[in-house]
Every structure is written in C-alpha cells, then in structure tokens.
Motif scaffolding. Structure first.
Motif, mmCIF file in Angstrom:
data_model
loop_
_atom_site.group_PDB
_atom_site.id
_atom_site.type_symbol
_atom_site.label_atom_id
_atom_site.label_comp_id
_atom_site.label_asym_id
_atom_site.label_seq_id
_atom_site.Cartn_x
_atom_site.Cartn_y
_atom_site.Cartn_z
ATOM 1 N N GLU A 43 7.758 2.018 -7.255
ATOM 2 C CA GLU A 43 9.145 2.559 -8.772
ATOM 3 C C GLU A 43 7.040 3.720 -9.337
ATOM 4 O OE1 GLU A 43 10.033 -1.140 -6.998
ATOM 5 O OE2 GLU A 43 8.001 -1.182 -7.763
ATOM 6 N N SER A 44 6.373 2.947 -9.512
ATOM 7 C CA SER A 44 5.443 4.102 -9.586
ATOM 8 C C SER A 44 5.804 5.631 -9.031
ATOM 9 C CB SER A 44 3.564 3.433 -9.936
ATOM 10 O OG SER A 44 3.585 3.903 -8.507
ATOM 11 N N LEU A 45 5.458 5.390 -7.634
ATOM 12 C CA LEU A 45 5.860 6.614 -6.997
ATOM 13 C C LEU A 45 7.257 7.486 -7.476
ATOM 14 C CD1 LEU A 45 4.313 6.177 -3.339
ATOM 15 C CD2 LEU A 45 3.581 7.542 -5.751
ATOM 16 N N ALA A 46 8.021 6.452 -7.511
ATOM 17 C CA ALA A 46 9.412 7.459 -8.232
ATOM 18 C C ALA A 46 9.955 7.970 -9.597
ATOM 19 C CB ALA A 46 10.116 6.396 -7.595
ATOM 20 N N ASN A 85 0.879 -1.489 -0.510
ATOM 21 C CA ASN A 85 -0.026 0.080 0.168
ATOM 22 C C ASN A 85 1.262 1.216 0.173
ATOM 23 O OD1 ASN A 85 -3.051 -0.653 0.350
ATOM 24 N ND2 ASN A 85 -1.761 -2.079 1.696
ATOM 25 N N TRP A 86 1.707 1.252 -0.859
ATOM 26 C CA TRP A 86 2.377 2.503 -1.561
ATOM 27 C C TRP A 86 1.230 3.823 -1.301
ATOM 28 C CZ3 TRP A 86 7.944 3.190 -1.389
ATOM 29 C CH2 TRP A 86 8.726 2.387 -0.609
ATOM 30 N N LEU A 94 -3.355 9.810 -8.655
ATOM 31 C CA LEU A 94 -2.526 9.250 -9.283
ATOM 32 C C LEU A 94 -2.680 8.143 -8.578
ATOM 33 C CD1 LEU A 94 0.019 7.976 -10.659
ATOM 34 C CD2 LEU A 94 1.629 8.891 -8.201
ATOM 35 N N THR A 95 -3.270 8.270 -7.032
ATOM 36 C CA THR A 95 -3.749 7.402 -6.467
ATOM 37 C C THR A 95 -4.966 6.728 -6.085
ATOM 38 O OG1 THR A 95 -4.027 8.474 -4.262
ATOM 39 C CG2 THR A 95 -1.734 7.903 -5.361
ATOM 40 N N ARG A 96 -5.973 7.462 -6.526
ATOM 41 C CA ARG A 96 -7.168 7.051 -6.241
ATOM 42 C C ARG A 96 -8.034 6.189 -7.257
ATOM 43 N NH1 ARG A 96 -12.827 11.293 -5.114
ATOM 44 N NH2 ARG A 96 -13.497 9.473 -2.906
#
Length: 454
Positions: free
Chosen positions: A420-423, A383-384, A410-412
């Motif tokens: 990786e996707s957050l980076a 759960n990043w 991005l997240t909802r």
C-alpha cells in the motif's frame, strides 16, 4: 587395550569406521602394502618382457602367479610383511623380500632362478611414488567421485523441483532482490560440477627413475637399452599414471598438490552449502524429516538440530586443513630428497576420509529437507522494500530525475514499507498512467529476473 572402534585414537578408525570402510581398500596400511606389491609385480612382468639377457617374456602361468600376489593379497600376507619389516626396518625392502619368499615357494623354476630381478635397479621411491598416486587415483575414481556426484545429482533434483519458488535473497544478511530457491541450489550444483569435472581430468603424476632420477643402475647394467622409454611405457601404459621427468629421487608432488587444491575447493563449496542450508533451516525455509526415537537435544525435546550439515562443515574443514598442509609441504624437499614426505603421505587417506565422511553427512542431511513454502512466502511478503530497485530502474529508463535518491529516502531503514505504501508513492509520481500501472503491477514474487530460466 586392543585396537577396535572404541579404542582407536583417530575417529576415522573409531567412531566412523563403519562409514569409511570402503576407503580402507585404498588408503589403509594394508592397501599401501598391496599397492606396493602390485607395482613390484607389474614392473617385474614388464621387465621380463624387455627380453634383455637373461630375461625373456613370461608364460601365462607365470604371469598369473605373479599377479595373484596382489590380486589375492590377504591380511595374513600383510602381517607377514610387517613381520619382515621389524627386521629390515625398511618397509619397501620388506615388500621385495615377501615377493621373493612367494616365488621360492611357487615351483616356477624360471622365476626362482631370476628372482634377483625383483626390485631390479630401483629405489624405494620408485615404488612409493607410483603406489601412492595409483591408490589415490583409484580411490578417488571409485569412491570419492561417485559420492560427490551423488550430491550434485541431489542438488540438481532440488533445483528443478524448487525452481519456481520465489524467495527473498539476502546480501550482507539484509533483504535483497528476490531470487528462487531452486536457482540458489543450482548455483552450488554448478560450482561443484565444474570442480569435479576438473578433478576427473587431472593427471596423477608418478616418479620412476632410480636412486636420483637418472636410471643409473639400469643403464650401467644394460647401456644400450632404452630405459627412459621403458619407464614412460611402464608408468603411463601399464599403470595409467603420468610419468614426471626429470626428477630427483622423489616425485616433485606439484601435480599431487594440484589434486589436493581441487579437493580443497570442493570442500570449500560444500562448507558454503552447509552454512547456507543451516541458515535456511534456522529461518524455517526448510524443515527436517524426523526419525522415531531420535532426539535433538538432551534437555529440549522440541529441537531438530541441523547436525548433518554441522558435521559436514566440520569434517570438510578437517579435510581442508590436512590438504592445505599436504599441498604446501610435499613439494619442498632438501636437495635430492629428505624423508619428510614419507610420513606425511600416510595422511592422504585421512584427508580424503574426512571429506568422504562429510559428504555422507551432507547427503543424509539433504535427504531430510522439507521445503516450507509458507515461511518463504511470508518472508518475501514482509519485504516489499526490495522493489525499490525495480521501481527506480524503470524510472531511470523513463528519464525521471533522481529516482534512486527518492527510493532511498522512502525505503532505507523504513520497516513499514508495504504494498500500500509503495502504491501511494507511485500515485504521487509525475509519470504517465501507463508507467504508474506498470509500477503498481510489480510484486516481490514476480521480481526474480531470469532465475526461473535455468
């Protein structure tokens, strides 16, 4: 059928009798009779100490004899009281009569000659409204509070041991900003401690004032004596209760309602604890120690059910239902009194009994818990997206436009948010390399705020 643990109607006196045996000393019919005799005896001793004619202070032997009537009170004595009650059809009058019987057989001439001062000037509620709060006070102090403090101590131990275990939080059942397992356990310990401290400080109110609360009979017999001062001294000094004044024939029960309400709040906190632990077990955050020979299901051999927390929740609920009725009904009485309080008060022991039973189950359940750190870490790593709050807050600090909206998009509802996707998201931001480095250094395990600083 003869009454035993199999034939009893109430499970408190049936299935769970052995677990509740310590409460019998305070909340049984036998206990109520013994407490009533104690009140009558201590009143008689204090009455003699007033020195109003023809009374004079008792000798040590006479005092010791009178106190033996409740200190050495037996089940045979209780049976004799019930035998007398079958004739009088009045439970407190039966108490007066057995004391007089014992005095007649004592050989203490002074007491025999003056035995009519037993129950002098009193009504039955002067006995009931002192005996009941006294048995409650001592039952709570000697049995209930030590057990609930044992639960708090266990939770304190867990909170310290698990303080640095990062854990995914859930609000509305959804992944939320991380916390630590120990901090969440500490919440329950703190809540319980506050209520227990309040309960320990609450006074136990008692009425002592004659047929309609005015000590009419006392003042007609001895008009110049300070009976109000005597009543206060007896209730607060001798018995350690708090005298309620003015009253009708009965105590208002407002003070007892405060005690019942505090017990209800403790039950509610324990229900909350049981439900949370139940969910943690279902998520495999906790495993449970198994005992050889036990089964969790009659059909499914693999199961280890969280029955201790389910039993705790259920019995806390039963206790609360009784306490709710007691606190709502008892303060209401027609005019100077009606008798509804008499039968209702006999259920105080059941209300405390279900709570005590629940606490025993909870202690047993807590003793079985084993932390499954792998499951906790696995859930957190999956759960990043919970770092969205952290990233948008740092961007707000830097004056970045609309960071909340960007992270929302991005997240909802996006199940594929990863490290990786957050980076990659951070790499595309128009911010300095230093801020990008700060954002990339974030992880769910470290984003726990002050949770570890308890």
């Amino acid at each position: 059928m003869e009454l035993n643990s199999l034939t009893a109607i109430s499970p408190l006196d049936g299935r769970y009798r052995a677990k509740l045996a310590p409460l019998g000393h305070f909340f049984s019919e036998y206990a109520l009779i013994r407490y009533r005799i104690r009140i009558e005896v201590e009143y008689l001793i204090d009455l003699f100490d007033q020195g109003v004619k023809p009374l004079s202070p008792l000798s040590d032997a006479e005092r010791a004899f009178l106190r033996s009537l409740y200190e050495e009170f037996s089940e045979a004595d209780a049976a004799r009281v019930k035998e007398i009650e079958r004739t009088t059809n009045h439970d407190v009058k039966a108490i007066e009569y057995i004391i007089k019987e014992k005095i007649d057989a004592s050989g203490h001439d002074k007491l025999i000659q003056l035995k009519e001062f037993v129950h002098f000037g009193l009504t039955s509620q002067d006995i009931n409204n002192t005996a009941t709060p006294l048995m409650m006070k001592e039952g709570i102090e000697e049995q209930y509070l030590p057990r609930i403090r044992e639960i708090i101590a266990e939770l304190d131990t867990f909170a310290a041991e698990w303080l640095n275990i990062p854990m995914l939080a859930r609000t509305h059942g959804q992944p939320a900003s991380p916390t630590t397992l120990g901090k969440e356990i500490a919440v329950f310990a703190a809540r319980l401690r506050r209520q227990v401290n309040e309960l320990a400080e609450l006074p136990y109110p008692a009425k002592f004032g004659g047929a309609t609360g005015n000590l009419n009979a006392h003042y007609i017999a001895y008009p110049t004596h300070d009976w109000q001062g005597f009543a206060k001294s007896f209730v607060e000094g001798t018995l350690g209760l708090e005298r309620t004044y003015p009253t009708t024939q009965i105590e208002h029960y407002d003070g007892l309602a405060r005690i019942f309400d505090c017990l209800k709040r403790i039950n509610s906190i324990l229900i909350d604890l049981c439900q949370d632990v139940w969910i943690y077990i279902s998520q495999e955050y906790f495993r449970q120690k198994v005992k050889a020979g036990e089964v969790g299901s009659s059909a499914m051999p693999h199961k280890v059910n969280p029955i201790d927390f389910e039993n705790g929740e259920g019995n806390c609920g039963l206790s609360t239902a009784l306490l709710e009725f007691l606190s709502r009904k008892l303060p209401v009485s027609r005019l100077q009194r009606d008798l509804t309080d008499s039968t209702i008060l006999r259920n105080v022991g059941a209300a405390v009994g279900y709570a005590y039973l629940a606490q025993g189950s909870i202690l047993k359940g807590l003793g079985k818990l084993l932390v499954n750190e792998n499951a906790i870490a696995r859930d957190l790593n999956a759960n990043w997206a919970v770092l969205a709050e952290a990233i948008q807050t740092i961007l707000r600090r830097e004056g970045f436009a609309n960071p909340y909206e960007m992270l929302r998009d991005l997240t909802r509802g996006n199940a594929s948010v990863t490290a990786e996707s957050l980076a990659a998201f951070v790499d595309n931001l128009e911010v300095s390399d230093a801020i990008k480095a700060e954002l990339k250094a974030l992880s769910p395990q470290q984003y726990v705020g002050s949770a570890t600083q308890l």
